[in-house]
Scaffold this motif. Structure first.
Motif, PDB file in Angstrom:
ATOM      1  N   PHE A 131       0.830  -1.207   0.000  1.00 37.98           N
ATOM      2  CA  PHE A 131       0.000   0.000   0.000  1.00 37.98           C
ATOM      3  C   PHE A 131       0.859   1.248   0.000  1.00 37.98           C
ATOM      4  N   LEU A 132       0.611   2.124  -0.967  1.00 34.46           N
ATOM      5  CA  LEU A 132       1.213   3.448  -0.989  1.00 34.46           C
ATOM      6  C   LEU A 132       0.124   4.459  -1.271  1.00 34.46           C
ATOM      7  N   LEU A 133       0.305   5.677  -0.778  1.00 31.46           N
ATOM      8  CA  LEU A 133      -0.726   6.704  -0.938  1.00 31.46           C
ATOM      9  C   LEU A 133      -1.191   6.848  -2.379  1.00 31.46           C
ATOM     10  N   ASP A 134      -0.269   7.055  -3.301  1.00 32.60           N
ATOM     11  CA  ASP A 134      -0.652   7.328  -4.671  1.00 32.60           C
ATOM     12  C   ASP A 134      -1.360   6.153  -5.314  1.00 32.60           C
ATOM     13  N   ASP A 135      -0.910   4.905  -5.007  1.00 37.03           N
ATOM     14  CA  ASP A 135      -1.554   3.739  -5.579  1.00 37.03           C
ATOM     15  C   ASP A 135      -3.006   3.643  -5.146  1.00 37.03           C
ATOM     16  N   SER A 136      -3.248   3.807  -3.835  1.00 36.04           N
ATOM     17  CA  SER A 136      -4.603   3.687  -3.329  1.00 36.04           C
ATOM     18  C   SER A 136      -5.468   4.849  -3.780  1.00 36.04           C
ATOM     19  N   SER A 145      -8.642  14.291 -11.152  1.00 31.92           N
ATOM     20  CA  SER A 145      -7.903  15.435 -10.636  1.00 31.92           C
ATOM     21  C   SER A 145      -8.799  16.648 -10.653  1.00 31.92           C
ATOM     22  N   ILE A 146      -8.677  17.485  -9.631  1.00 32.51           N
ATOM     23  CA  ILE A 146      -9.477  18.696  -9.620  1.00 32.51           C
ATOM     24  C   ILE A 146      -8.831  19.779 -10.454  1.00 32.51           C
ATOM     25  N   TYR A 147      -7.597  19.520 -10.937  1.00 35.46           N
ATOM     26  CA  TYR A 147      -6.933  20.445 -11.841  1.00 35.46           C
ATOM     27  C   TYR A 147      -6.819  19.800 -13.207  1.00 35.46           C
ATOM     28  N   PRO A 148      -7.556  20.288 -14.233  1.00 32.06           N
ATOM     29  CA  PRO A 148      -7.486  19.673 -15.548  1.00 32.06           C
ATOM     30  C   PRO A 148      -6.100  19.788 -16.144  1.00 32.06           C
ATOM     31  N   GLY A 149      -5.666  18.705 -16.791  1.00 29.44           N
ATOM     32  CA  GLY A 149      -4.402  18.747 -17.510  1.00 29.44           C
ATOM     33  C   GLY A 149      -3.201  18.307 -16.712  1.00 29.44           C
ATOM     34  N   ASP A 150      -3.377  17.924 -15.418  1.00 25.72           N
ATOM     35  CA  ASP A 150      -2.194  17.530 -14.641  1.00 25.72           C
ATOM     36  C   ASP A 150      -2.177  16.044 -14.350  1.00 25.72           C
ATOM     37  N   GLU A 151      -2.966  15.265 -15.130  1.00 17.74           N
ATOM     38  CA  GLU A 151      -3.035  13.834 -14.888  1.00 17.74           C
ATOM     39  C   GLU A 151      -1.651  13.205 -14.939  1.00 17.74           C
ATOM     40  N   GLY A 152      -1.348  12.445 -13.869  1.00 20.72           N
ATOM     41  CA  GLY A 152      -0.111  11.682 -13.837  1.00 20.72           C
ATOM     42  C   GLY A 152       1.126  12.500 -13.540  1.00 20.72           C
ATOM     43  N   LYS A 189       5.548  15.604   4.940  1.00 23.76           N
ATOM     44  CA  LYS A 189       4.287  14.879   4.928  1.00 23.76           C
ATOM     45  C   LYS A 189       3.115  15.797   4.578  1.00 23.76           C
ATOM     46  N   ILE A 190       3.158  17.025   5.060  1.00 22.78           N
ATOM     47  CA  ILE A 190       2.102  17.983   4.697  1.00 22.78           C
ATOM     48  C   ILE A 190       2.072  18.193   3.191  1.00 22.78           C
ATOM     49  N   ASN A 191       3.243  18.403   2.602  1.00 22.77           N
ATOM     50  CA  ASN A 191       3.324  18.579   1.157  1.00 22.77           C
ATOM     51  C   ASN A 191       2.829  17.350   0.412  1.00 22.77           C
ATOM     52  N   GLN A 192       3.175  16.173   0.930  1.00 32.40           N
ATOM     53  CA  GLN A 192       2.761  14.943   0.276  1.00 32.40           C
ATOM     54  C   GLN A 192       1.241  14.806   0.281  1.00 32.40           C
ATOM     55  N   TYR A 193       0.630  15.068   1.433  1.00 34.05           N
ATOM     56  CA  TYR A 193      -0.825  14.917   1.536  1.00 34.05           C
ATOM     57  C   TYR A 193      -1.557  15.935   0.665  1.00 34.05           C
ATOM     58  N   LEU A 194      -1.096  17.187   0.696  1.00 27.92           N
ATOM     59  CA  LEU A 194      -1.767  18.207  -0.110  1.00 27.92           C
ATOM     60  C   LEU A 194      -1.564  17.958  -1.598  1.00 27.92           C
ATOM     61  N   ARG A 199      -3.964  16.495  -6.677  1.00 28.49           N
ATOM     62  CA  ARG A 199      -3.797  15.720  -7.896  1.00 28.49           C
ATOM     63  C   ARG A 199      -4.962  14.763  -8.126  1.00 28.49           C
ATOM     64  N   THR A 200      -5.537  14.228  -7.041  1.00 30.20           N
ATOM     65  CA  THR A 200      -6.537  13.171  -7.192  1.00 30.20           C
ATOM     66  C   THR A 200      -7.923  13.565  -6.697  1.00 30.20           C
ATOM     67  N   GLY A 201      -8.003  14.581  -5.822  1.00 28.07           N
ATOM     68  CA  GLY A 201      -9.284  14.940  -5.240  1.00 28.07           C
ATOM     69  C   GLY A 201      -9.701  14.027  -4.106  1.00 28.07           C
ATOM     70  N   VAL A 202      -8.790  13.150  -3.642  1.00 28.47           N
ATOM     71  CA  VAL A 202      -9.095  12.193  -2.577  1.00 28.47           C
ATOM     72  C   VAL A 202      -8.490  12.683  -1.268  1.00 28.47           C
ATOM     73  N   LEU A 203      -9.282  12.657  -0.195  1.00 29.38           N
ATOM     74  CA  LEU A 203      -8.761  13.035   1.117  1.00 29.38           C
ATOM     75  C   LEU A 203      -7.791  11.966   1.599  1.00 29.38           C
ATOM     76  N   PRO A 204      -6.584  12.357   2.020  1.00 35.91           N
ATOM     77  CA  PRO A 204      -5.618  11.354   2.486  1.00 35.91           C
ATOM     78  C   PRO A 204      -6.144  10.481   3.619  1.00 35.91           C
ATOM     79  N   SER A 205      -6.943  11.051   4.507  1.00 33.56           N
ATOM     80  CA  SER A 205      -7.415  10.278   5.662  1.00 33.56           C
ATOM     81  C   SER A 205      -8.284   9.107   5.241  1.00 33.56           C
ATOM     82  N   THR A 206      -8.984   9.225   4.085  1.00 34.45           N
ATOM     83  CA  THR A 206      -9.836   8.118   3.650  1.00 34.45           C
ATOM     84  C   THR A 206      -9.017   6.901   3.253  1.00 34.45           C
ATOM     85  N   LEU A 207      -7.747   7.125   2.901  1.00 37.69           N
ATOM     86  CA  LEU A 207      -6.908   6.015   2.456  1.00 37.69           C
ATOM     87  C   LEU A 207      -6.366   5.203   3.616  1.00 37.69           C
ATOM     88  N   PHE A 208      -6.389   5.763   4.825  1.00 38.70           N
ATOM     89  CA  PHE A 208      -5.833   5.079   5.984  1.00 38.70           C
ATOM     90  C   PHE A 208      -6.915   4.490   6.881  1.00 38.70           C
TER      91      PHE A 208
END
Length: 474
Positions: A131-136, A145-152, A189-194, A199-208
């Motif tokens: 399990f890694l944040l980005d994979d999940s 993504s909530i920002y168009p054009g930044d997929e991946g 970690k703050i930068n990683q979560y934000l 990038r994905t529109g997913v709240l980090p807390s939902t992944l844990f």
């Protein structure tokens, strides 16, 4: 795969046949315990190739400060991911995982044994964990993504900082549950979560939480069959050893290295500047280097004069280091060296806590070898008897009859039900914040907390007795 045994090569037993997972050895442990030396020594017994798992040694530069094994000491053993990454980029755990998987596949294809070596436990966990944040996030959020054009692409925090607030308060507004889990000064970690959220529109807390968290960190789902060996030593001996090692590094040119990369506007949360031993010298350099310095062409000097200026400054620095003078530069330099030692000792404790957490919370079975005696007396026979030979026996047993299910502890309901999000506050220890039941339990068992509680109880008992002896007020 061939195994070197007493100068001859024999074929190992069914290392990758019948659909079995390929076998990988991981050498872990706190800084200064002897991981790199053990890995190189094991090459006399097994055809190993080493993959560096130290988050600072992956970068180019600061070879003395990061304690990279010099080529002449590598004894011809191939080393991968050692000094290969640009010092200005952020090499994340996911970057390490992706790079290491590719290298491991290549080593196995050559009939050799991959050996992961390093003290950056979150690198190793990223490689081991399913399990890694980005994979999940891709699974939970569908890769949206909530920002168009930044997929991946992810969000480059430095480029976006003018338009967005990347701080703990901003994370708290978006996802207070994950903000509660992170210390306000943990900028990485703050930068990683934000970045994940934007990038994905997913709240980090939902992944844990829920199903996603059940496999997080569990080693028995690893794509390789891993043998985990920790080189450890008693903390007092490690403290003395790392202090002595810092002094040796200073004599070997550590200060010159840090001077060469010094930048008064450096970002100490990114790349190689995060290494212990960089930021600690900032105050000394601000005091010592004249305004404008000899660091840039803008100083108005020719390249030759610029080089001469830098050499003069370095020579003067070395004289300050050995001078008995107690002027401000000398005091600042001594304080910087002391802080490097202090922060290295803190790193030792943090790494040991992380290893214990991997065992107790995630069910990792780690084999321990003890280098205490060698660190204390520096006798080669002790190193061979207490570190090398036990490690050889562990690996031989693993290669011949070990398996993933035997190497890892079985899961239990207690391991799966991780309380990672509850926030605890210890008023006795100055309102210290603990995150998760495991941290809270470890804190309560700690010597400092128990001493504070003992003093508070004694104080309360004294106040109670005093109250009893006071005459009643009319």
């Amino acid at each position: 795969m061939a195994i070197v045994n007493g100068g001859t090569r024999t074929v190992s037993a069914n290392l990758n046949m019948g659909g079995e997972k390929p076998k990988v050895v991981v050498i872990m442990g706190p800084t200064g315990s002897g991981k790199s030396r053990l890995a190189i020594d094991l090459a006399s017994y097994f055809p190993v190739e080493i993959i560096n798992a130290d988050s600072m040694q992956v970068y180019r530069g600061l070879d003395v400060l990061t304690n990279k094994v010099p080529p002449e000491d590598q004894n011809g053993v191939p080393h991968h991911l050692l000094g290969t990454v640009s010092p200005d980029v952020e090499f994340t755990a996911k970057d390490f995982r992706n790079s290491a998987v590719h290298v491991i596949d290549g080593i196995i294809s050559r009939g050799c044994l991959p050996m992961i070596v390093g003290g950056t436990n979150y690198y190793i966990q990223a490689l081991v964990s399913p399990f890694l944040l980005d994979d999940s996030a891709e699974n939970v959020g569908g890769g949206c993504s909530i920002y168009p054009g930044d997929e991946g692409l992810g969000v480059d925090l430095d480029e976006c900082r003018d338009g967005l607030k990347y701080d703990h308060n901003h994370l708290k507004e978006i996802d207070p549950v994950s903000a509660n889990r992170i210390h306000p000064n943990n900028h990485r970690k703050i930068n990683q979560y934000l970045s994940l959220y934007y990038r994905t529109g997913v709240l980090p807390s939902t992944l844990f939480q829920g199903k996603a968290a059940e496999n997080w960190g569990q080693a028995d789902s690893f794509k390789y069959d891993c043998c985990l060996i920790c080189v450890d030593a008693s903390v007092p001996q490690l403290d003395e050893h790392v202090d002595s090692r810092v002094d040796i590094m200073m004599a070997a040119g550590l200060l010159d290295e840090v001077y060469d990369i010094y930048n008064p506007n450096a970002n100490y949360t990114r790349g190689l500047c995060q290494a212990i031993g960089v930021r600690e010298f900032e105050e000394f350099f601000r005091c010592y280097i004249p305004e404008g310095g000899c660091k840039k062409e803008s100083a108005g000097l020719s390249p030759k004069n610029l080089m001469e200026c830098n050499e003069i400054l370095k020579e003067n620095m070395r004289s300050i280091l050995t001078s008995p003078c107690d002027g401000q530069p000398s005091l600042l330099l001594k304080e910087a060296v002391d802080n490097v030692k202090l922060n290295t000792r803190r790193l030792v404790r943090r790494q040991r806590r992380q290893l214990k957490r991997l065992e107790t919370l995630f069910g990792w079975k780690i084999h321990y070898v003890d280098s205490t005696e060698y660190i204390t007396c520096k006798v080669e026979d002790s190193w061979t008897a207490h570190v090398v030979e036990p490690a050889v026996q562990i690996i031989r047993s693993f290669l011949t009859d070990g398996s993933a299910t035997e190497t890892m502890k079985p899961h239990s309901s207690e391991l799966i039900k991780k309380d990672l999000w509850t926030q605890y506050i210890c008023q006795a220890c100055g309102n210290k914040v603990l995150r998760g039941a495991h941290e809270w339990e470890q804190h309560n068992q700690g010597r400092t907390h128990r001493k504070r509680m003992y003093r508070l109880r004694k104080k309360c008992e004294g106040l109670s007795l005093l109250h009893q002896k006071l005459p009643p007020q009319e």
